[in-house]
Design an enzyme around this catalytic site. Structure first.
Site, PDB file in Angstrom:
ATOM      1  N   GLY A 157      68.798   3.165  40.902  1.00 52.10           N
ATOM      2  CA  GLY A 157      69.036   3.559  42.397  1.00 52.10           C
ATOM      3  C   GLY A 157      68.320   2.537  43.319  1.00 52.10           C
ATOM      4  N   ASN A 158      67.621   1.685  42.793  1.00 53.96           N
ATOM      5  CA  ASN A 158      66.841   0.904  43.880  1.00 53.96           C
ATOM      6  C   ASN A 158      67.523  -0.543  43.931  1.00 53.96           C
ATOM      7  OD1 ASN A 158      64.783  -1.028  44.589  1.00 53.96           O
ATOM      8  ND2 ASN A 158      63.094   0.075  43.882  1.00 53.96           N
ATOM      9  N   LYS A 161      65.380  -3.701  43.061  1.00 55.66           N
ATOM     10  CA  LYS A 161      65.361  -3.732  41.540  1.00 55.66           C
ATOM     11  C   LYS A 161      66.595  -4.356  40.984  1.00 55.66           C
ATOM     12  CE  LYS A 161      62.934  -0.433  38.924  1.00 55.66           C
ATOM     13  NZ  LYS A 161      62.815   0.722  38.292  1.00 55.66           N
ATOM     14  N   ASP A 174      61.709   1.679  33.869  1.00 54.98           N
ATOM     15  CA  ASP A 174      60.690   2.398  34.685  1.00 54.98           C
ATOM     16  C   ASP A 174      59.281   1.430  34.755  1.00 54.98           C
ATOM     17  OD1 ASP A 174      60.294   4.892  35.930  1.00 54.98           O
ATOM     18  OD2 ASP A 174      58.794   5.236  34.836  1.00 54.98           O
ATOM     19  N   TYR A 203      54.758  -2.327  45.902  1.00 53.52           N
ATOM     20  CA  TYR A 203      53.312  -2.781  46.102  1.00 53.52           C
ATOM     21  C   TYR A 203      53.220  -4.480  46.014  1.00 53.52           C
ATOM     22  CZ  TYR A 203      52.588   1.928  44.595  1.00 53.52           C
ATOM     23  OH  TYR A 203      52.503   3.398  44.606  1.00 53.52           O
ATOM     24  N   ASP A 204      54.275  -5.093  45.946  1.00 51.79           N
ATOM     25  CA  ASP A 204      54.317  -6.698  45.864  1.00 51.79           C
ATOM     26  C   ASP A 204      53.178  -7.178  47.081  1.00 51.79           C
ATOM     27  OD1 ASP A 204      55.707  -6.602  43.841  1.00 51.79           O
ATOM     28  OD2 ASP A 204      57.641  -7.371  44.792  1.00 51.79           O
ATOM     29  N   LYS A 260      58.658 -15.177  41.305  1.00 50.86           N
ATOM     30  CA  LYS A 260      58.199 -13.460  40.919  1.00 50.86           C
ATOM     31  C   LYS A 260      59.224 -13.308  39.608  1.00 50.86           C
ATOM     32  CE  LYS A 260      58.510  -8.723  41.554  1.00 50.86           C
ATOM     33  NZ  LYS A 260      58.774  -7.592  42.378  1.00 50.86           N
ATOM     34  N   HIS A 309      56.240  -8.485  35.118  1.00 50.64           N
ATOM     35  CA  HIS A 309      56.518  -7.513  34.157  1.00 50.64           C
ATOM     36  C   HIS A 309      58.000  -7.185  33.886  1.00 50.64           C
ATOM     37  CE1 HIS A 309      56.007  -6.741  38.556  1.00 50.64           C
ATOM     38  NE2 HIS A 309      56.923  -5.581  38.517  1.00 50.64           N
ATOM     39  N   ARG A 310      58.795  -7.163  34.987  1.00 50.48           N
ATOM     40  CA  ARG A 310      60.148  -7.114  34.788  1.00 50.48           C
ATOM     41  C   ARG A 310      60.883  -8.101  33.766  1.00 50.48           C
ATOM     42  NH1 ARG A 310      60.912  -5.403  39.304  1.00 50.48           N
ATOM     43  NH2 ARG A 310      60.613  -3.265  38.761  1.00 50.48           N
TER      44      ARG A 310
HETATM   45  P1  ITT Z   1      64.777   3.710  39.596  1.00 49.79           P
HETATM   46  O1  ITT Z   1      64.041   4.698  38.980  1.00 49.79           O
HETATM   47  O2  ITT Z   1      66.270   3.903  40.331  1.00 49.79           O
HETATM   48  O3  ITT Z   1      65.083   2.193  38.889  1.00 49.79           O
HETATM   49  P2  ITT Z   1      62.606   3.541  41.252  1.00 49.79           P
HETATM   50  O4  ITT Z   1      62.326   2.843  42.798  1.00 49.79           O
HETATM   51  O5  ITT Z   1      62.352   5.013  41.326  1.00 49.79           O
HETATM   52  O6  ITT Z   1      64.109   3.108  40.950  1.00 49.79           O
HETATM   53  P3  ITT Z   1      60.519   2.946  39.513  1.00 49.79           P
HETATM   54  O7  ITT Z   1      60.304   4.500  39.277  1.00 49.79           O
HETATM   55  O8  ITT Z   1      60.699   2.331  38.091  1.00 49.79           O
HETATM   56  O9  ITT Z   1      62.028   2.821  40.016  1.00 49.79           O
HETATM   57  O10 ITT Z   1      59.327   2.398  40.387  1.00 49.79           O
HETATM   58  C1  ITT Z   1      58.282   3.231  40.773  1.00 49.79           C
HETATM   59  C2  ITT Z   1      57.777   2.372  42.052  1.00 49.79           C
HETATM   60  O11 ITT Z   1      56.923   1.299  41.548  1.00 49.79           O
HETATM   61  C3  ITT Z   1      58.753   1.934  43.064  1.00 49.79           C
HETATM   62  O12 ITT Z   1      59.360   2.856  43.965  1.00 49.79           O
HETATM   63  C4  ITT Z   1      57.746   0.827  43.761  1.00 49.79           C
HETATM   64  O13 ITT Z   1      56.928   1.384  44.675  1.00 49.79           O
HETATM   65  C5  ITT Z   1      56.987   0.556  42.552  1.00 49.79           C
HETATM   66  N1  ITT Z   1      57.473  -0.911  41.952  1.00 49.79           N
HETATM   67  C6  ITT Z   1      58.438  -0.976  40.732  1.00 49.79           C
HETATM   68  N2  ITT Z   1      58.639  -2.153  40.456  1.00 49.79           N
HETATM   69  C7  ITT Z   1      57.833  -3.068  41.494  1.00 49.79           C
HETATM   70  C8  ITT Z   1      57.580  -4.419  41.545  1.00 49.79           C
HETATM   71  O14 ITT Z   1      58.318  -5.406  40.674  1.00 49.79           O
HETATM   72  N3  ITT Z   1      56.831  -4.874  42.531  1.00 49.79           N
HETATM   73  C9  ITT Z   1      56.170  -3.979  43.279  1.00 49.79           C
HETATM   74  N4  ITT Z   1      56.368  -2.621  43.017  1.00 49.79           N
HETATM   75  C10 ITT Z   1      57.085  -2.213  42.299  1.00 49.79           C
END
Ligand code: ITT
Length: 201
Positions: free
Chosen positions: A8-9, A12, A69, A152-153, A173, A178-179
């Protein structure tokens, strides 16, 4: 074959699309395009949440679904915010508030080591699934820098770098993240699915 990217992001989603690129035989579809509800992330670990999301998206769409996640694990905070990264400040997905809280908790601390951890999961509509993990080591900056990326980037400086992830171009990036590392572990499965759609039968 259509494969759902279950997130939902939007930031991402853009990164996942760029990292995976074109795979002949696969047409990527987003959760927004199909109007799918966001699954509840009730797991206690990144792995549990990645599986919960991918399995739910696959079930709701009837398509193979990829979800992931991600958490930021800070050494001086015993691995927090970790699986609670999106709700760290108490407000869901409030990036500025999350970053402020992190800086406040690390104020005066010498150890600023941290890592991003992503667990990606590919699930099929019949419930079968596979997972893959990716980690990026680094440190937490003293103040936010840069406008790229998300979350947090602006505070995360990858090991061997002086810039934060938010100061890098998206392609930079996505080459080290990590992704990227988690998704590359699933690439052989996407290639196999594209070649042999009967794996779904
Ligand atoms: P979905 O679950 O719908 O995929 P989300 O934003 O809730 O979207 P996560 O639970 O995986 O996704 O992410 C948790 C949080 O971690 C997210 O809201 C960001 O604040 C942080 N985050 C995730 N990936 C990141 C990245 O590549 N760089 C910086 N912060 C990140």
């Amino acid at each position: 074959m259509k494969v759902l990217i279950g997130t939902g992001n939007p930031a991402k989603l853009a990164e996942i699309r760029e990292i995976l690129g074109e795979i002949p035989g696969i047409e990527w579809v987003s959760a927004a395009e199909l109007n799918l509800p966001e699954p509840k992330e009730e797991g206690k670990t990144l792995e549990e949440n990645a599986i919960i999301k991918a399995v739910a998206y696959a079930k709701h769409s009837g398509l193979p679904a990829l979800a992931e996640d991600t958490g930021l694990e800070v050494e001086a905070l015993a691995g927090a915010p970790g699986v609670l990264s999106s709700r760290f400040s108490g407000k869901e997905k409030d990036y500025a508030a999350n970053n402020e809280k992190l800086l406040a908790l690390l104020s005066g601390k010498e150890n600023r080591r941290a890592r991003f951890r992503t667990v990606a999961c590919l699930a099929l509509p019949d419930g079968r699934f596979w997972t893959s993990e990716g980690v990026l080591e680094g440190t937490i900056a003293e103040e936010p820098r840069g406008k790229g990326g998300f979350g947090y980037d602006p505070l995360f400086i990858p090991e061997g770098e002086s810039r934060t992830l938010a100061e890098m171009a998206p392609a930079e990036k996505n080459a080290i993240s990590h992704r990227k590392r988690a998704l590359e572990g699933l690439r052989p499965l996407f290639l196999a699915l594209a070649k042999n759609p009967e794996l779904l039968a």
